[in-house]
Design a protein around this motif. Structure first.
Motif, PDB file in Angstrom:
ATOM      1  N   VAL A 131       0.691  -1.174   0.091  1.00 24.26           N
ATOM      2  CA  VAL A 131      -0.066   0.130  -0.098  1.00 24.26           C
ATOM      3  C   VAL A 131       0.879   1.383   0.144  1.00 24.26           C
ATOM      4  N   PRO A 132       0.325   2.518  -0.361  1.00 22.09           N
ATOM      5  CA  PRO A 132       1.057   3.612  -0.523  1.00 22.09           C
ATOM      6  C   PRO A 132       1.429   4.142   0.897  1.00 22.09           C
ATOM      7  N   ASP A 133       0.556   4.001   2.048  1.00 19.19           N
ATOM      8  CA  ASP A 133       0.912   4.423   3.208  1.00 19.19           C
ATOM      9  C   ASP A 133       0.173   3.312   4.175  1.00 19.19           C
ATOM     10  N   PRO A 134       1.278   2.587   4.834  1.00 15.48           N
ATOM     11  CA  PRO A 134       0.815   1.483   5.792  1.00 15.48           C
ATOM     12  C   PRO A 134      -0.134   2.019   6.843  1.00 15.48           C
ATOM     13  N   THR A 135       0.305   3.144   7.615  1.00 18.05           N
ATOM     14  CA  THR A 135      -0.319   3.762   8.794  1.00 18.05           C
ATOM     15  C   THR A 135      -1.982   3.748   8.139  1.00 18.05           C
ATOM     16  N   VAL A 136      -2.277   4.594   7.120  1.00 18.70           N
ATOM     17  CA  VAL A 136      -3.581   4.802   6.692  1.00 18.70           C
ATOM     18  C   VAL A 136      -4.226   3.440   6.368  1.00 18.70           C
ATOM     19  N   ALA A 137      -3.398   2.424   5.961  1.00 19.88           N
ATOM     20  CA  ALA A 137      -4.102   1.131   5.338  1.00 19.88           C
ATOM     21  C   ALA A 137      -4.428   0.516   6.956  1.00 19.88           C
ATOM     22  N   ASN A 138      -3.529   0.612   7.836  1.00 20.51           N
ATOM     23  CA  ASN A 138      -3.660  -0.277   8.905  1.00 20.51           C
ATOM     24  C   ASN A 138      -5.059   0.181   9.820  1.00 20.51           C
ATOM     25  N   ALA A 139      -5.038   1.485   9.791  1.00 21.13           N
ATOM     26  CA  ALA A 139      -6.326   2.161  10.231  1.00 21.13           C
ATOM     27  C   ALA A 139      -7.546   1.899   9.788  1.00 21.13           C
ATOM     28  N   PHE A 140      -7.353   1.620   8.399  1.00 19.84           N
ATOM     29  CA  PHE A 140      -8.746   1.500   7.763  1.00 19.84           C
ATOM     30  C   PHE A 140      -9.070  -0.009   8.139  1.00 19.84           C
ATOM     31  N   TYR A 141      -8.145  -1.042   7.873  1.00 20.19           N
ATOM     32  CA  TYR A 141      -8.570  -2.299   8.252  1.00 20.19           C
ATOM     33  C   TYR A 141      -8.769  -2.520   9.668  1.00 20.19           C
ATOM     34  N   THR A 142      -8.219  -2.056  10.729  1.00 20.76           N
ATOM     35  CA  THR A 142      -8.539  -2.164  11.792  1.00 20.76           C
ATOM     36  C   THR A 142      -9.844  -1.726  12.328  1.00 20.76           C
ATOM     37  N   THR A 143     -10.386  -0.627  11.451  1.00 23.89           N
ATOM     38  CA  THR A 143     -11.599  -0.145  12.029  1.00 23.89           C
ATOM     39  C   THR A 143     -12.795  -1.058  10.935  1.00 23.89           C
ATOM     40  N   ALA A 144     -12.602  -1.294   9.692  1.00 28.38           N
ATOM     41  CA  ALA A 144     -13.320  -1.908   8.875  1.00 28.38           C
ATOM     42  C   ALA A 144     -13.746  -3.261   9.176  1.00 28.38           C
ATOM     43  N   PHE A 145     -12.534  -4.191   9.562  1.00 24.35           N
ATOM     44  CA  PHE A 145     -12.833  -5.493   9.610  1.00 24.35           C
ATOM     45  C   PHE A 145     -12.091  -6.190  10.791  1.00 24.35           C
ATOM     46  N   GLY A 146     -11.337  -5.476  11.352  1.00 18.68           N
ATOM     47  CA  GLY A 146     -10.492  -5.934  12.815  1.00 18.68           C
ATOM     48  C   GLY A 146     -10.153  -7.190  12.856  1.00 18.68           C
ATOM     49  N   LEU A 147      -9.308  -7.404  11.469  1.00 18.79           N
ATOM     50  CA  LEU A 147      -8.713  -8.364  11.198  1.00 18.79           C
ATOM     51  C   LEU A 147      -7.391  -8.555  12.118  1.00 18.79           C
ATOM     52  N   GLY A 148      -6.896  -9.750  12.508  1.00 19.63           N
ATOM     53  CA  GLY A 148      -5.618 -10.261  13.114  1.00 19.63           C
ATOM     54  C   GLY A 148      -4.481 -10.181  12.220  1.00 19.63           C
ATOM     55  N   THR A 149      -3.496 -11.236  12.570  1.00 21.75           N
ATOM     56  CA  THR A 149      -2.444 -11.276  11.930  1.00 21.75           C
ATOM     57  C   THR A 149      -2.149 -11.956  10.560  1.00 21.75           C
ATOM     58  N   GLN A 150      -3.367 -12.418  10.388  1.00 22.45           N
ATOM     59  CA  GLN A 150      -3.546 -13.019   8.822  1.00 22.45           C
ATOM     60  C   GLN A 150      -3.325 -11.808   7.440  1.00 22.45           C
ATOM     61  N   VAL A 151      -3.888 -10.791   7.928  1.00 23.39           N
ATOM     62  CA  VAL A 151      -3.689  -9.623   6.800  1.00 23.39           C
ATOM     63  C   VAL A 151      -2.647  -8.647   7.385  1.00 23.39           C
ATOM     64  N   GLY A 152      -1.609  -8.530   6.665  1.00 26.20           N
ATOM     65  CA  GLY A 152      -1.104  -7.255   7.011  1.00 26.20           C
ATOM     66  C   GLY A 152      -0.527  -6.222   5.881  1.00 26.20           C
ATOM     67  N   VAL A 153       0.326  -5.246   6.192  1.00 30.26           N
ATOM     68  CA  VAL A 153       0.427  -4.352   4.903  1.00 30.26           C
ATOM     69  C   VAL A 153       1.779  -3.812   4.752  1.00 30.26           C
ATOM     70  N   ARG A 154       2.243  -3.291   4.044  1.00 31.31           N
ATOM     71  CA  ARG A 154       3.627  -2.838   3.844  1.00 31.31           C
ATOM     72  C   ARG A 154       3.833  -1.863   2.704  1.00 31.31           C
ATOM     73  N   ALA A 155       4.674  -0.735   2.623  1.00 27.82           N
ATOM     74  CA  ALA A 155       4.783   0.139   1.970  1.00 27.82           C
ATOM     75  C   ALA A 155       5.145  -0.192   0.334  1.00 27.82           C
ATOM     76  N   SER A 156       4.564   0.376  -0.412  1.00 32.81           N
ATOM     77  CA  SER A 156       4.984   0.004  -1.825  1.00 32.81           C
ATOM     78  C   SER A 156       4.271   1.131  -2.607  1.00 32.81           C
ATOM     79  N   GLU A 157       5.669   1.692  -3.761  1.00 35.60           N
ATOM     80  CA  GLU A 157       4.649   2.417  -4.881  1.00 35.60           C
ATOM     81  C   GLU A 157       4.934   1.926  -6.132  1.00 35.60           C
ATOM     82  N   ALA A 158       4.904   0.371  -6.196  1.00 36.86           N
ATOM     83  CA  ALA A 158       4.682  -0.323  -7.438  1.00 36.86           C
ATOM     84  C   ALA A 158       3.539   0.077  -8.299  1.00 36.86           C
ATOM     85  N   PRO A 159       3.994   0.350  -9.671  1.00 32.42           N
ATOM     86  CA  PRO A 159       2.827   0.834 -10.290  1.00 32.42           C
ATOM     87  C   PRO A 159       1.753  -0.210 -10.728  1.00 32.42           C
TER      88      PRO A 159
END
Length: 204
Positions: free
Chosen positions: A11-39
């Motif tokens: 994702v472009p911004d891991p902090t923003v993405a983590n906040a979304f997934y925590t609020t939206a689905f409350g998922l645990g360790t099975q789904v994570g995020v990391r920074a990438s600008e890959a087109p």
């Protein structure tokens, strides 16, 4: 038996993405995020499906996802197979939330029973052979249309669709280029499948 322990969304911004997934689905360790600008443009070739027990759970999870910034691809509705809908997260990942039951059978919860990674591939039979050769066990197989692999409890289940069908199921065009922006973590080591999906050691 090889299986997916976790998936990492790039994702472009891991902090923003983590906040979304925590609020939206409350998922645990099975789904994570990391920074990438890959087109990447258009359909990234996958969707993540949250399988739940009843319609009220679908409504709750989709509702919090929309409140957190997701957009609707397919509105929640009843169908011949059950009840569900599809949303796109702010980072671009597609999420399907579905229950096989069309009626609530107990108190409302937010319990996710299963996470399924649906890959849209060019040749279902060839990709199935590729994964079987790497230790995955096919649990359901419908020729060149659909394959589902076995997974232990607590792991992400893998399923294969033909790419155009996967896109149709998600409510998007099958056209897309660039990075998939997803990495699959397992104990099978590092490799890339025939459709360009990347696997890494789960501890990486």
């Amino acid at each position: 038996m090889t299986s997916i322990e976790s998936v990492t969304l790039e994702v472009p911004d891991p902090t923003v993405a983590n906040a979304f997934y925590t609020t939206a689905f409350g998922l645990g360790t099975q789904v994570g995020v990391r920074a990438s600008e890959a087109p990447t443009t258009g359909f990234r070739g996958f969707a993540l499906s949250l399988v739940v027990s009843q319609p009220s759970t679908v409504d709750s999870l989709v509702g919090t996802a929309l409140d957190a910034g997701a957009t609707v691809l397919k509105p929640v509705e009843k169908s011949f197979w059950g009840y569900g809908g599809v949303v796109r997260a702010p980072d671009g990942a597609i999420w399907k939330v579905a229950a096989s039951s069309k009626k609530d059978t107990g108190p409302a919860t937010r319990q996710v029973d299963e996470i399924v990674l649906l890959l849209g591939v060019a040749d279902v039979a060839a990709t199935k052979r590729f994964y079987v050769d790497r230790g995955l066990a096919a649990a359901k197989s419908f020729g060149r249309k659909y394959v589902e692999f076995a997974a232990p409890s607590g792991h992400v289940k893998l399923a294969l669709y033909e790419r155009s069908f996967a896109a149709k199921d998600a409510g998007v065009s099958p056209d897309g280029t660039g990075s998939h922006r997803i990495v699959l973590g397992s104990d099978a080591g590092n490799f890339t499948d025939p459709d360009g999906f990347t696997w890494e050691a789960a501890s990486a």
